[in-house]
Write an enzyme that holds these catalytic residues in place. Structure first.
Site, PDB file in Angstrom:
ATOM      1  N   GLY B 313       0.816  -1.209   0.000  1.00  0.00           N
ATOM      2  CA  GLY B 313       0.000   0.000   0.000  1.00  0.00           C
ATOM      3  C   GLY B 313       0.846   1.254   0.000  1.00  0.00           C
ATOM      4  CD  GLU B 314       4.056   2.785   3.008  1.00  0.00           C
ATOM      5  OE1 GLU B 314       4.950   3.271   2.285  1.00  0.00           O
ATOM      6  OE2 GLU B 314       4.292   2.238   4.096  1.00  0.00           O
TER       7      GLU B 314
END
Lengths: 348, 348
Positions: B313-314
């Protein structure tokens, strides 16, 4: 030929890189393939946090006598025309190398006719194209050895002048998927029809002719699959031999070698047969559309980083993968650890 | 809520881009997926040779009440700790955004506790984390509308100040794969067990509990799958709503929107249900390990560019794909045509 002393992979650097990944602020293993890649490059270079400064793509061009058999959709003069395009900076590899911050070294390893009188061309023309292997061996055994040696010496000279940290292999040569398919069939023991594809985009009829030409050449010249030099001699290509030499010299200097598609992977497997420790230094950039490519990668136990349905060559897949390789190494070096960032580790 | 006027894709720009690919010095179609990508971005931007200057990744963080049910391997405070890590530049997304030449905009869209008092944080905290949807709706309907509007306004403000050419979506929030799995099950009609994965790396036992928690929540709150706002209200997340808003606003401004993994794709599909023309502006960067991700991508008819077995993610997958998107556009703009380079065209 010079013996190939390829150093063993540095297990200690790999273990340190693996431990570092596990301490960085991310769930364990969550960077997937990029983590494996960083560990592999650590083992190649001997550094747990390798850094890449100089990136070089060798785009090696040569002509193929077998092009006379009508195996390509393009006329043979396109090889020389594309060499000029590389030197002017207008080809796909030029655009992608600029984008990746890499240099392109253009090599004439046997283009038909005189070499382009243009700045920047590395001329290493043992002969102006191979013989038509439908009728005669592609080259002499001494020429095959010489072209590999030229690749080795060319890399060594460039690396001595200013160290190279990442090498990409690229190719140009009308007819070279035919030579690569012949080598793939020989070196992997696969049926010719399974490893022969459409190259630049030939019709069904030309594809059938291409398969027939390769089968005839293999039965006429009977190359010894246990003798890679004999394979190169009888059905190889000058750029293929030269690229094998670059791969061997780079690995000897602990520099990671990035394969492009079908042709450079045929060169890679040829080089692996000359130096069994070589696969440890090879990175597969992408999976080409050519059906023989996957077979070559499996023979070297390599997993490609990208699958973008490309079939261009020149080193274009290698250039695209440079970004991913550098991404992996920058993550390994630059990310904060859990303790540095004050982030709680996994609970369960 | 504001109506979403997403402009139609520019077919003329697409046709011009397609024609240009066919005139560039390479075999027809040999750049594979990169050619399709260039044509798609031409259609989004309205330019046959789009250029990318400003690239922004929005890494949007929020907490999830459902984390109390023990659905994650990490404690909830990691969300706030990672926000601090993003602002200090030590997280994976910071490294990859620097590598890709992109800015990271870190948004607190509902992290539990006070917002980090650090420069650069965009605070848009409608509430400090969602309610635990195992017991109560994640938020009120007005909060769900408000968080989408906040995403829209945030993008519009940033874009007005200095135009953005490429947007990447990123997420952070302990518990957010649970909310995303609930939304995926609802919006695609898939069984919960098929769309629920291990997130940051939970055990078999926690995975079974996670599935049970989602199934109970869906049967308790009965969100209406035809009403995306109701879905977001009952089992969504604040970062998910905010990200949906960014996607809608960017597409409205003809800016391509790059999805990351599972969470941003759940936000993407939610936004598609609010604006059916949105998929034309979405690019799938990578295929995450999360099993629900492929189902979301199929629902939006998107093919991911990368498959690197990532699950971080991120915005990390989005950042990696920026390089490929720019590669496509640079090839389209900078390569020489056959006539410019004096290269012969295909014979057969």
């Amino acid at each position: 030929m010079t013996p190939f002393n390829i150093p063993p992979i540095d297990q200690n650097a790999q273990a340190l890189a693996r431990r570092r990944w596990d301490n960085l602020t991310k769930p364990l293993g969550s960077l997937g393939v990029l983590e494996d890649l960083g560990i592999r490059v650590a083992g190649m270079t001997g550094s747990p946090t390798p850094t890449i400064r100089r990136k070089v793509i060798f785009t090696v061009a040569a002509d193929h006598g077998v092009a006379l058999e009508g195996v390509s959709a393009y006329p043979q003069e396109v090889t020389a025309q594309m060499v000029a395009n590389f030197l002017k900076g207008g080809a796909a590899i030029n655009v992608l190398a600029r984008h990746a911050g890499a240099e392109v070294m253009v090599v004439d390893a046997g283009v038909a006719g005189p070499s382009a009188a243009m700045d920047g061309l590395i001329v290493s023309k043992i002969r102006p194209g191979t013989g038509n292997f439908a009728r005669e061996p592609a080259m002499d055994r001494s020429e095959a050895e010489q072209v590999i040696e030229s690749g080795i010496r060319t890399f060594q000279k460039i690396h001595r002048k200013e160290p190279v940290d990442l090498v990409g292999l690229g190719d140009m040569g009308i007819g070279n998927t035919t030579a690569s398919a012949a080598l793939t069939a020989l070196l992997t023991g696969s049926p010719v029809a399974e490893v022969t594809g459409r190259g630049t985009g030939v019709t069904d009829q030309i594809l059938l002719n291409k398969i027939r030409v390769i089968e005839l050449a293999l039965s006429r010249h009977r190359p010894n699959p246990e003798d890679p030099i004999d394979c190169l001699t009888k059905v190889g290509g000058l750029e293929i031999g030269f690229l094998a030499g670059i791969a061997l010299a780079a690995a000897q200097a602990r520099v990671p070698v990035v394969l492009d598609g079908f042709i450079t992977s045929a060169a890679g497997l040829l080089a692996c047969r000359l130096a069994p420790a070589l696969p440890g230094y090879l990175i597969a950039s992408h999976r080409s559309v050519e059906p023989g490519h996957g077979i070559l990668l499996r023979a070297m136990r390599l997993q490609p980083l990208l699958d973008l349905q490309m079939r261009l060559g020149e080193g274009t897949g290698a250039a695209l993968s440079f970004f991913l390789i550098e991404a992996s190494l920058k993550l390994l070096s630059e990310m904060a650890t859990f303790s540095e960032a004050g982030v709680s580790e996994k609970g369960q």
